[in-house]
Enzyme design. Structure first.
Site, PDB file in Angstrom:
ATOM      1  N   HIS A  31      41.019  66.980  -0.426  1.00  0.00           N
ATOM      2  CA  HIS A  31      41.636  68.132  -1.110  1.00  0.00           C
ATOM      3  C   HIS A  31      43.085  68.306  -0.661  1.00  0.00           C
ATOM      4  O   HIS A  31      43.957  68.631  -1.464  1.00  0.00           O
ATOM      5  CB  HIS A  31      40.879  69.424  -0.772  1.00  0.00           C
ATOM      6  CG  HIS A  31      39.470  69.463  -1.266  1.00  0.00           C
ATOM      7  ND1 HIS A  31      38.379  69.445  -0.421  1.00  0.00           N
ATOM      8  CD2 HIS A  31      38.968  69.533  -2.526  1.00  0.00           C
ATOM      9  CE1 HIS A  31      37.271  69.512  -1.140  1.00  0.00           C
ATOM     10  NE2 HIS A  31      37.586  69.555  -2.407  1.00  0.00           N
ATOM     11  N   ASP A 145      35.906  61.728  -8.320  1.00  0.00           N
ATOM     12  CA  ASP A 145      35.054  62.212  -9.407  1.00  0.00           C
ATOM     13  C   ASP A 145      35.560  61.606 -10.716  1.00  0.00           C
ATOM     14  O   ASP A 145      36.137  62.302 -11.565  1.00  0.00           O
ATOM     15  CB  ASP A 145      35.086  63.748  -9.459  1.00  0.00           C
ATOM     16  CG  ASP A 145      34.503  64.347  -8.190  1.00  0.00           C
ATOM     17  OD1 ASP A 145      33.340  64.080  -7.892  1.00  0.00           O
ATOM     18  OD2 ASP A 145      35.231  65.066  -7.479  1.00  0.00           O
TER      19      ASP A 145
HETATM   20  O1  PAF Z   1      35.650  68.888  -8.473  1.00  0.00           O
HETATM   21  C1  PAF Z   1      35.356  70.073  -8.231  1.00  0.00           C
HETATM   22  O2  PAF Z   1      35.423  70.542  -7.084  1.00  0.00           O
HETATM   23  C2  PAF Z   1      34.893  70.978  -9.381  1.00  0.00           C
HETATM   24  O3  PAF Z   1      34.153  70.266 -10.307  1.00  0.00           O
HETATM   25  C3  PAF Z   1      36.065  71.717 -10.051  1.00  0.00           C
HETATM   26  C4  PAF Z   1      37.000  70.754 -10.753  1.00  0.00           C
HETATM   27  C5  PAF Z   1      36.828  72.543  -9.035  1.00  0.00           C
HETATM   28  C6  PAF Z   1      35.522  72.681 -11.126  1.00  0.00           C
HETATM   29  O4  PAF Z   1      34.652  73.619 -10.576  1.00  0.00           O
END
Ligand code: PAF
Length: 274
Positions: A31, A145
């Site tokens: 992140h 993802d």
């Molecule tokens: O990847 C994630 O953490 C979630 O799918 C997101 C994009 C924040 C949507 O809730």
């Protein structure tokens, strides 16, 4: 939400550009790489932290999904984030789960979507809301993802959403395990077994010049070596996200998912089929 909206309005009026990093919290270095990238791309960086109930099915891990707001705020400290948007469920869905949803279409019911029916409709619905609330020029998503990225890019195209999507490479542990908020649930044995996913991808990449059958056989053997049963192991065309033909060549993406102990993990890698 009102506070965020007026901050964005004020900064946009002054000519600032806005980047959004949508997250569900439990932040890790993956992140933080998104946040650093967002900082490079725009003047204002908004990080959203929201565990979206709409993207969890019955019996999934909504209740046990880690919620670590204080640690998340500490991790973001010093990274140049303008605002953290951490709404409550009732703020996002004041009338209960929204009856209007974004529908992810055919690809949304494959792979992750086959194991988690409705997941991608819920994910796209909250992402669309976050795009509107933040009025961002660009949003950063992790390549980890891959199916989510494909569907978000498609939604943006199909619905003419005025936002750019920036995709940031997967961040990995030194031994190859992709960082995930769910890794914290792995026991020591699970942690070792979880390497099945990244090792399957490495085996797939090595076998890629020999074609699809070899890729699948080698990746499957890597899972077998860890006694992990893949939920899916599939090679898809990056343009359509549909499985490639047996004689395909060129760019492809290998997608893998498996339950390790009680934890479901996913990973993917780009390969070039010979
Ligand atoms: O990847 C994630 O953490 C979630 O799918 C997101 C994009 C924040 C949507 O809730």
């Amino acid at each position: 939400m009102a506070e965020l909206r007026s901050l964005v309005a004020e900064r946009r009026a002054a000519g600032a550009t806005v980047a959004l990093v949508p997250t569900m919290g439990a932040l890790h270095d993956g992140h933080l790489a998104l946040v650093r990238r967002a900082r490079e791309l725009a003047d204002v960086v908004i990080v959203s932290i929201f565990v979206n109930p709409l993207q969890f099915g019955p019996g999934e891990d909504l209740d046990r999904y880690p919620r670590t707001l204080d640690a998340d705020l500490a991790a973001l400290d010093g990274l140049g984030v303008t605002a953290v948007f951490a709404p409550s469920v009732s703020e996002m869905y004041p009338d209960g789960p929204s009856s209007t949803r974004v529908v992810a279409g055919g690809v949304g019911s494959l792979y992750e979507g086959a194991s988690r029916p409705g997941h991608f409709d819920g994910m796209l619905t909250v992402v669309a809301k976050l795009f509107h609330i933040s009025r961002a020029d660009v949003a950063c998503f992790g390549q980890k993802d891959a199916q989510q990225v494909f569907l978000v890019e498609r939604m943006v195209r199909d619905l003419d959403v005025p936002i750019a999507i920036d995709v940031v490479p997967t961040v990995r542990e030194a031994d190859g395990l992709a960082l995930s908020s769910r890794n914290r649930f792995l026991s020591a044995d699970d942690r070792r077994a979880a390497l099945a996913l990244s090792e399957a991808l490495a085996a797939a990449a090595e076998a890629a010049p020999q074609g699809l059958a070899e890729v699948l056989a080698e990746a499957d053997a890597a899972f077998g070596a860890h006694e992990v049963q893949p939920d899916y192991l599939v090679v898809v065309d990056p343009a359509t996200f549909l499985p490639v033909e047996s004689d395909a060549s060129g760019d492809a993406i290998v997608l893998v998912a498996a339950r390790v102990g009680a934890t479901r993990l996913i990973d993917n890698a780009r390969i070039t089929l010979g």
